[in-house]
Design an enzyme around this catalytic site. Structure first.
Site, short mmCIF file in Angstrom:
data_model
loop_
_atom_site.label_atom_id
_atom_site.label_comp_id
_atom_site.label_asym_id
_atom_site.label_seq_id
_atom_site.Cartn_x
_atom_site.Cartn_y
_atom_site.Cartn_z
N ASP A 27 -23.85 1.91 19.15
CA ASP A 27 -24.43 0.62 19.55
C ASP A 27 -23.39 -0.22 20.28
O ASP A 27 -23.64 -0.77 21.35
CB ASP A 27 -24.91 -0.13 18.29
N LYS A 64 -14.17 7.86 13.25
CA LYS A 64 -13.06 7.13 12.63
C LYS A 64 -12.61 7.99 11.45
O LYS A 64 -12.63 7.57 10.28
CB LYS A 64 -13.56 5.74 12.19
N ASP A 92 -22.91 -0.84 24.79
CA ASP A 92 -22.88 -2.16 25.45
C ASP A 92 -21.61 -2.28 26.28
O ASP A 92 -21.63 -2.76 27.42
CB ASP A 92 -22.91 -3.30 24.42
N TYR A 110 -27.17 1.62 9.64
CA TYR A 110 -28.42 0.93 9.98
C TYR A 110 -29.51 1.19 8.94
O TYR A 110 -30.43 0.39 8.78
CB TYR A 110 -28.94 1.41 11.34
N ASP A 129 -11.64 3.30 17.95
CA ASP A 129 -10.86 2.18 18.49
C ASP A 129 -10.16 2.58 19.78
O ASP A 129 -10.10 1.82 20.75
CB ASP A 129 -9.89 1.61 17.45
C1 IPM Z 1 -29.87 -1.43 20.82
C2 IPM Z 1 -30.05 -2.78 20.16
C3 IPM Z 1 -30.66 -2.57 18.78
C4 IPM Z 1 -29.67 -1.74 17.97
C5 IPM Z 1 -31.03 -3.86 18.04
C6 IPM Z 1 -31.98 -4.71 18.85
C7 IPM Z 1 -31.59 -3.58 16.66
O1 IPM Z 1 -28.86 -3.47 20.10
O2 IPM Z 1 -30.89 -0.75 21.06
O3 IPM Z 1 -28.74 -1.07 21.11
O4 IPM Z 1 -28.74 -2.29 17.40
O5 IPM Z 1 -29.85 -0.52 17.91
MG MG Z 2 -27.24 -2.47 21.07
#
Ligand code: IPM
Ligand code: MG
Length: 352
Positions: free
Chosen positions: A243, A187, A247, A140, A219
């Site tokens: 990240d 990884k 999710d 990032y 993975d």
């Molecule tokens: C998160 C989001 C952010 C990230 C984006 C909005 C930049 O997806 O907080 O997980 O990738 O960190």
């Molecule tokens: Mg995210």
């Protein structure tokens, strides 16, 4: 206590308004004084002053005891890859400038919502895990650019031992306060940065003899996380893997609208729902405020060590779920309540 209030974009203002209401009710019941300090961020800040994280906002955040954040991002920026200033840059800059290097994202299930998850009940019942994601390093923030007449692009992933140690320490400490299991997700069969992560965490094991540490490839974790999430307690990982996996983990709980998070560092900490700005729902009073309200609970607990207050909020949330006073994302065939009605219900529960 002073709390910077960054409502942001989309449903951000609506969900943070409910978290403020609930926090104020808690403050009233327990005799605290909260000074809310609103500041601009995201697309709202770009529109107002041309900068998604203006210096004045940084000043407000840096001088407050904690930050409560809504959401940022709007489709008009997502659909324009050439946009020079993007709301997300504000978020990344804010994380970096406030030194928020660890993102703590719990995943748990609410008994009354288990059947909302696309995963089978027996797989997810009893899940209680926490990701500690590195937030200010890796790909990032590494060098990036274009070469070869714009026909080649690159992003680089860099980590220092110190960055890994401070993140891993948060993971070990959290594991000590829980079931004492830590999993490093990496990884290491391919990436040099992952090998540094593994070597560094291995060298820290002796400082925490009670913690059982496992090392798993990203993975494989992506698979096992939904096959058998109960296997995990605390997972630590670098920025991009975290990240993606957080999710994925949110699916286990059955609703993104419920999951809170904390971003911590050496100074002020920031609390936010893990969901995005959900622009389609803006202004309709339909967004689920519970993730932001549960983020406020984390704020009381982690920034002020106010555990009873945090527990009180969680109890009220549980009550609203049990009574089905919930927004349309959770209502199923029942009557759906508005964002502000859910907040009002929680306030009434808290003051009872
Ligand atoms: C998160 C989001 C952010 C990230 C984006 C909005 C930049 O997806 O907080 O997980 O990738 O960190
Ligand atoms: Mg995210």
């Amino acid at each position: 206590m002073t709390i910077a209030l960054l409502a942001g974009d989309g449903i951000g203002p609506e969900v943070t308004a409910e978290a403020v209401k609930v926090s104020n009710a808690i403050a009233e019941v327990y005799g605290h004084e909260i000074e809310w300090r609103p500041a601009l961020t995201g697309a709202a800040a770009i529109d107002a002053v041309g900068d998604p994280y203006p210096p004045e906002t940084h000043e407000v955040c840096a001088s407050s005891d904690a930050v409560l954040f809504g959401a940022i991002g709007l489709p008009r920026f997502d659909n324009d890859p050439s946009a020079k200033v993007r709301p997300e840059q504000g978020l990344l800059r804010m994380r970096k400038m406030l030194g928020l290097y660890a993102n703590v994202r719990p995943t748990f299930v609410f008994e009354s919502l288990i059947d909302n998850s696309p995963l089978k009940r027996d797989r997810i019942e009893g899940t209680d895990l926490v990701f500690v994601r590195e937030l200010t390093g890796g790909i990032y923030f590494g060098e990036r650019g274009r070469q070869d007449n714009n026909n080649t692009a690159f992003d680089t992933c860099t980590y220092t031992r110190d960055e890994i140690v401070r993140l891993a320490r948060k993971g070990f400490e959290l594991a000590m306060s829980r079931r004492k299991q830590l999993c490093l997700v990496d990884k290491a069969n391919v990436l040099e940065t992952s090998r540094l992560w593994r070597e560094t965490v291995q060298s820290m094991e002796k400082e925490y003899p009670e913690v059982t540490v496992s090392y798993e490839l990203v993975d494989a974790v992506a698979m096992r996380l939904i096959q058998w999430p109960k296997a995990y307690d605390v997972l630590i990982t670098e920025n991009l893997f975290g990240d993606i996996l957080t999710d994925e983990a949110s699916v286990i709980s059955g609703s993104m609208g419920l999951m809170p998070s904390a971003s911590i560092g050496s100074k002020v900490a920031l609390y936010e729902p893990i969901h995005g700005s959900f622009p389609q729902a803006t202004g309709k009073n339909i967004a689920n405020p519970l993730a932001t309200i549960l983020s406020a609970a984390m704020l009381f607990e982690m920034s002020f060590n106010l555990k009873d207050e945090a527990e009180h909020i969680r109890k009220a949330v549980n009550q609203s779920l049990a009574d089905m006073v919930v927004t349309e994302d959770l209502a199923g065939s029942n009557q759906a309540y508005g964002t502000s009605e859910v907040g009002d219900y929680l306030v009434a529960q808290i003051k009872k």
